[in-house]
Motif scaffolding. Structure first.
Motif, PDB file in Angstrom:
ATOM      1  N   SER A  51       0.817  -1.220   0.000  1.00 22.87           N
ATOM      2  CA  SER A  51       0.000   0.000   0.000  1.00 22.87           C
ATOM      3  C   SER A  51       0.849   1.268   0.000  1.00 22.87           C
ATOM      4  O   SER A  51       0.311   2.372   0.075  1.00 22.87           O
ATOM      5  N   SER A  52       2.172   1.105  -0.109  1.00 19.21           N
ATOM      6  CA  SER A  52       3.071   2.271  -0.106  1.00 19.21           C
ATOM      7  C   SER A  52       3.669   2.442  -1.500  1.00 19.21           C
ATOM      8  O   SER A  52       4.014   1.459  -2.126  1.00 19.21           O
ATOM      9  N   PRO A  53       3.884   3.662  -1.953  1.00 20.01           N
ATOM     10  CA  PRO A  53       3.477   4.897  -1.290  1.00 20.01           C
ATOM     11  C   PRO A  53       1.960   5.072  -1.313  1.00 20.01           C
ATOM     12  O   PRO A  53       1.262   4.420  -2.086  1.00 20.01           O
ATOM     13  N   ALA A  54       1.487   5.952  -0.444  1.00 25.27           N
ATOM     14  CA  ALA A  54       0.052   6.144  -0.261  1.00 25.27           C
ATOM     15  C   ALA A  54      -0.634   6.584  -1.544  1.00 25.27           C
ATOM     16  O   ALA A  54      -0.100   7.378  -2.308  1.00 25.27           O
ATOM     17  N   GLY A  55      -1.828   6.054  -1.789  1.00 24.56           N
ATOM     18  CA  GLY A  55      -2.660   6.524  -2.893  1.00 24.56           C
ATOM     19  C   GLY A  55      -3.539   7.671  -2.420  1.00 24.56           C
ATOM     20  O   GLY A  55      -3.380   8.145  -1.291  1.00 24.56           O
ATOM     21  N   PRO A  56      -4.473   8.112  -3.260  1.00 20.73           N
ATOM     22  CA  PRO A  56      -5.350   9.214  -2.869  1.00 20.73           C
ATOM     23  C   PRO A  56      -6.237   8.860  -1.672  1.00 20.73           C
ATOM     24  O   PRO A  56      -6.653   9.734  -0.916  1.00 20.73           O
ATOM     25  N   GLU A  57      -6.549   7.577  -1.506  1.00 16.31           N
ATOM     26  CA  GLU A  57      -7.273   7.157  -0.299  1.00 16.31           C
ATOM     27  C   GLU A  57      -6.750   5.793   0.149  1.00 16.31           C
ATOM     28  O   GLU A  57      -6.082   5.102  -0.617  1.00 16.31           O
ATOM     29  N   LEU A 102      -2.861   4.566   4.851  1.00 14.64           N
ATOM     30  CA  LEU A 102      -2.382   3.771   3.717  1.00 14.64           C
ATOM     31  C   LEU A 102      -3.374   2.678   3.334  1.00 14.64           C
ATOM     32  O   LEU A 102      -3.526   2.354   2.164  1.00 14.64           O
ATOM     33  N   TYR A 103      -4.017   2.094   4.336  1.00 12.88           N
ATOM     34  CA  TYR A 103      -4.890   0.946   4.088  1.00 12.88           C
ATOM     35  C   TYR A 103      -6.032   0.925   5.094  1.00 12.88           C
ATOM     36  O   TYR A 103      -5.953   1.546   6.154  1.00 12.88           O
ATOM     37  N   LYS A 104      -7.095   0.224   4.744  1.00 18.53           N
ATOM     38  CA  LYS A 104      -8.209   0.047   5.680  1.00 18.53           C
ATOM     39  C   LYS A 104      -8.870  -1.303   5.415  1.00 18.53           C
ATOM     40  O   LYS A 104      -8.718  -1.876   4.325  1.00 18.53           O
ATOM     41  N   TRP A 105      -9.565  -1.815   6.397  1.00 10.56           N
ATOM     42  CA  TRP A 105     -10.239  -3.093   6.250  1.00 10.56           C
ATOM     43  C   TRP A 105     -11.441  -2.926   5.322  1.00 10.56           C
ATOM     44  O   TRP A 105     -12.249  -2.022   5.491  1.00 10.56           O
ATOM     45  N   GLY A 106     -11.545  -3.807   4.321  1.00  7.33           N
ATOM     46  CA  GLY A 106     -12.613  -3.700   3.331  1.00  7.33           C
ATOM     47  C   GLY A 106     -13.651  -4.810   3.442  1.00  7.33           C
ATOM     48  O   GLY A 106     -14.578  -4.876   2.641  1.00  7.33           O
ATOM     49  N   GLY A 107     -13.481  -5.713   4.405  1.00  7.70           N
ATOM     50  CA  GLY A 107     -14.495  -6.737   4.650  1.00  7.70           C
ATOM     51  C   GLY A 107     -14.405  -7.940   3.728  1.00  7.70           C
ATOM     52  O   GLY A 107     -13.334  -8.283   3.210  1.00  7.70           O
ATOM     53  N   ASP A 108     -15.553  -8.567   3.534  1.00  8.56           N
ATOM     54  CA  ASP A 108     -15.670  -9.831   2.804  1.00  8.56           C
ATOM     55  C   ASP A 108     -15.326  -9.650   1.326  1.00  8.56           C
ATOM     56  O   ASP A 108     -15.965  -8.862   0.616  1.00  8.56           O
ATOM     57  N   ALA A 109     -14.339 -10.403   0.862  1.00 10.74           N
ATOM     58  CA  ALA A 109     -13.918 -10.295  -0.538  1.00 10.74           C
ATOM     59  C   ALA A 109     -15.032 -10.703  -1.497  1.00 10.74           C
ATOM     60  O   ALA A 109     -15.098 -10.224  -2.637  1.00 10.74           O
ATOM     61  N   ASN A 110     -15.936 -11.581  -1.048  1.00  8.66           N
ATOM     62  CA  ASN A 110     -17.010 -12.061  -1.923  1.00  8.66           C
ATOM     63  C   ASN A 110     -17.949 -10.948  -2.371  1.00  8.66           C
ATOM     64  O   ASN A 110     -18.566 -11.039  -3.426  1.00  8.66           O
ATOM     65  N   THR A 111     -18.068  -9.930  -1.551  1.00 11.26           N
ATOM     66  CA  THR A 111     -19.009  -8.856  -1.872  1.00 11.26           C
ATOM     67  C   THR A 111     -18.285  -7.538  -2.188  1.00 11.26           C
ATOM     68  O   THR A 111     -18.914  -6.490  -2.296  1.00 11.26           O
ATOM     69  N   PHE A 112     -16.977  -7.603  -2.375  1.00 11.56           N
ATOM     70  CA  PHE A 112     -16.202  -6.374  -2.608  1.00 11.56           C
ATOM     71  C   PHE A 112     -16.397  -5.913  -4.053  1.00 11.56           C
ATOM     72  O   PHE A 112     -16.162  -6.663  -4.997  1.00 11.56           O
ATOM     73  N   ASP A 113     -16.805  -4.664  -4.227  1.00  7.66           N
ATOM     74  CA  ASP A 113     -17.064  -4.218  -5.595  1.00  7.66           C
ATOM     75  C   ASP A 113     -16.554  -2.800  -5.863  1.00  7.66           C
ATOM     76  O   ASP A 113     -17.029  -2.104  -6.754  1.00  7.66           O
ATOM     77  N   LYS A 114     -15.556  -2.382  -5.078  1.00  9.92           N
ATOM     78  CA  LYS A 114     -15.010  -1.042  -5.270  1.00  9.92           C
ATOM     79  C   LYS A 114     -14.012  -1.068  -6.420  1.00  9.92           C
ATOM     80  O   LYS A 114     -13.257  -2.025  -6.565  1.00  9.92           O
ATOM     81  N   ASP A 115     -13.995   0.002  -7.206  1.00  9.97           N
ATOM     82  CA  ASP A 115     -13.011   0.087  -8.285  1.00  9.97           C
ATOM     83  C   ASP A 115     -11.631   0.421  -7.735  1.00  9.97           C
ATOM     84  O   ASP A 115     -11.510   0.903  -6.625  1.00  9.97           O
ATOM     85  N   GLY A 116     -10.634   0.207  -8.548  1.00  8.65           N
ATOM     86  CA  GLY A 116      -9.287   0.627  -8.184  1.00  8.65           C
ATOM     87  C   GLY A 116      -8.509  -0.462  -7.479  1.00  8.65           C
ATOM     88  O   GLY A 116      -8.960  -1.602  -7.370  1.00  8.65           O
ATOM     89  N   PRO A 117      -7.327  -0.102  -6.999  1.00 12.99           N
ATOM     90  CA  PRO A 117      -6.465  -1.109  -6.373  1.00 12.99           C
ATOM     91  C   PRO A 117      -7.040  -1.623  -5.055  1.00 12.99           C
ATOM     92  O   PRO A 117      -7.776  -0.913  -4.370  1.00 12.99           O
TER      93      PRO A 117
END
Lengths: 387, 387
Positions: A119-125, A150-165
């Motif tokens: 997650s380094s270097p930091a992205g915009p969020e 730099l990073y945050k918990w995004g939960g269950d990968a099965n339902t993850f639908d955010k764009d980007g890295p």
């Protein structure tokens, strides 16, 4: 999983104190703590090894911060690097050629080092870190506790639908349910961490040498030496490895040498058993562990089969000796953790793993007497009287 | 401070690889690495102790995650807790009655644990962490590297003027300049961390038993066992202690047992020397260290006095044996780090400590041959030919 404690000591979300861990006399109303996977099941094996793996360090040994200045991982003892390469060669569970080994204070520290590196270097969020539910219950808290930018918990990968890295953690065999896993998000901007804590012959069949960008292993689950806090990462990309090393440097200025030397000695003992195949000998460590775990699972399945209130997930046959039991209460909709608690057993509820509370995990790698008490208490549950 | 390396290995901002740390043959054009305070100066003392502090651990010992479930710091070995209480009682440098001991993987991890504890739960914005310049060069990077939302580096405490809560780190004797320190901001919303890494008799006179909310100590500087990565905090408030313990749990799931046992053994050896006062005996560890450090400082002052290009800060007399030399180039305005580098010595420039680049720190706790080479090379600098 080992140990007992008074109810008053159980603090939600923390590693519960396992009172009287070394006590063999259990009082009937003591609480059986099956929350943590303290792998004391293997103690008798190591006791039988006698002096072969005794560590002796004199007062003036290993005083420096440095271990090996020829290595980018300057705090990695060369003996341990060799032992790690040898054990993977013997077991055949990971590719090490042209890979970098990064050592950490348990795979706990290394997991965070890997997330930092990816997650380094930091992205915009902050980048989302996800894992398919049921996931290892410590991932969310390890990711979240410092509120990193730099990073945050995004939960269950099965339902993850955010764009980007994003970062996906693939835990295989998976804690808590023992399933064999692959990445589930599979998008081009994904960065993967493979947590292979349980990919060893006593827990699961070794179906091939894993070959991923960042692979985590830990002595705790491999040999049972949890107190040594030794984990290692096998890393393809040198730039990722360097960032992980930087994390360990910032975080703890290296990894204690004594534990590294002990880990080397313990792993070498197993490798020597592999080299001596063919000689007349007793079973090696992994054979011993496999037999022991299979026996426990057989007994457990038997007890649960007769149980009115719990069932076990049906693992594929090739993966049957996992270190934890992920039970489902039935008839459904009962809180499995509460159900266990009402029968003086502490497990970890499904919600901690991102699934329904009708599930709970209890560990089965504790000492013999604790495991027997687990069988006894599950057998004694008559029905749904706790509802 | 120990060790040599090829120039190519010096990476700005990272722990430089100290090639050939154990080599005694120095080539004339090798670079003398004086950046890190690797306290190998004390090796001969521990070598002379023979078997007294040899650690022996069998293969089945200390396999559990747990050390002491009666203690809120469940991963602290009771032997080490006792040894820590005894050494502070013997030396008289800290109050321990009714205080909590929290153990960490070096004081590096504990410093971050303390900052976490004093900044949780999160406020509306990250709390500023400040320290008076020249400050320990690792504070800013340890605070900043994860971009935490709980805390951020706030720079020089002398110029800090933000309203609201803040954390001030008081490092006394101070690294890099050896001065004795108190808090400088002194506002009601301040939360203090006292870093007492060097508050031991071989570095500084013990003027009393320190009694602050959070006090950090480390084996690295106390006995020279940097490779063991053992630090401890003495904490007044149980809620702060619990949060620090939580940090270590999230961060590394405890602290390795082997190093804790070794630290206990080493510290006990010193305490036993105290108990045997009165018997016919040679000097104890701190007396030995004090003599050795005083001798090095005498030699160094002599060489620097004759130097055309460096001066030393005038420490108050009661604090004369600090582990690092914080030199000033003169005539002023020369970059002291560059000046050292042009004479094949690597020091750490003043900017890393929040002050002018005419200052640089070189460590004086390395091995004998390195220290002698430092004297030799400083003596050989003739004037301002590098400008």
């Amino acid at each position: 999983m080992v140990g007992f404690e008074k109810v008053a000591n159980g603090t939600k979300g923390s590693l519960p104190s396992a009172k009287n861990t070394n006590t063999t006399n259990r009082s009937p109303d003591s609480i059986l703590n099956l929350v943590q996977g303290d792998p004391t099941v293997f103690e008798p094996y190591w006791r039988n090894q006698g002096d072969k793996c005794t560590l002796v360090i004199s007062g003036s040994d290993f005083m420096s911060y440095y271990s090996d200045c020829e290595n980018i991982c300057w705090f990695l003892q060369p003996q341990l690097a060799d032992a790690i390469r040898n054990i993977h060669r013997d077991v055949g569970n990971a590719v090490l050629d042209d890979r970098h080994i990064v050592i950490g204070t348990g795979s706990t520290q290394l997991f965070q080092a890997a997330v930092y590196a990816l997650s380094s270097p930091a992205g915009p969020e902050p980048i989302s870190v996800v894992s398919a539910a049921p996931y290892y219950s410590r991932y969310p808290e390890e990711i979240g506790f410092l509120s990193s930018g730099l990073y945050k918990w995004g939960g269950d990968a099965n339902t993850f639908d955010k764009d980007g890295p994003y970062i996906e953690v693939v835990n295989s065999p998976n804690n808590p349910d023992g399933t064999s896993r692959d990445a589930v998000v599979n998008r081009s901007e994904g960065r993967l961490i493979h947590d292979f804590a349980y990919y060893w012959p006593h827990y699961a069949p070794i179906i091939g040498a894993a070959d991923h960008n960042v692979m985590l292993f830990t002595l705790s689950k491999c040999t049972g030496h949890a107190g040594s806090r030794i984990g290692w990462a096998i890393v393809k990309d040198i730039e990722v490895a360097k960032k992980m090393i930087k994390f360990v440097e910032f975080n703890s200025l290296g990894v204690c040498k004594e534990s590294q030397l002990r880990a080397a000695k313990i792993l070498e003992t197993i490798s020597n058993e592999y080299s001596n195949l063919g000689c007349t000998k007793t079973e090696n460590f992994f054979e011993y562990g496999q037999r022991l775990m299979a026996e426990r699972w057989r007994k457990l399945r038997e007890v649960i089969k007769r149980s009115k209130v719990f069932s076990l997930p049906e693992y594929p046959k090739e993966c049957c000796n996992f270190s934890g039991e992920f039970m489902e209460s039935h008839p459904g909709n009962m809180d499995a953790e509460k159900l266990l608690r009402s029968h003086k057993m502490m497990g970890k509820g499904g919600k901690c793993f991102g699934v329904d509370s009708k599930y709970a995990r209890v560990s089965v790698v504790g000492r013999e007497e604790d495991f027997n008490l687990l069988l006894e208490r599950i057998s004694a549950i008559k029905g749904v009287e706790t509802e």
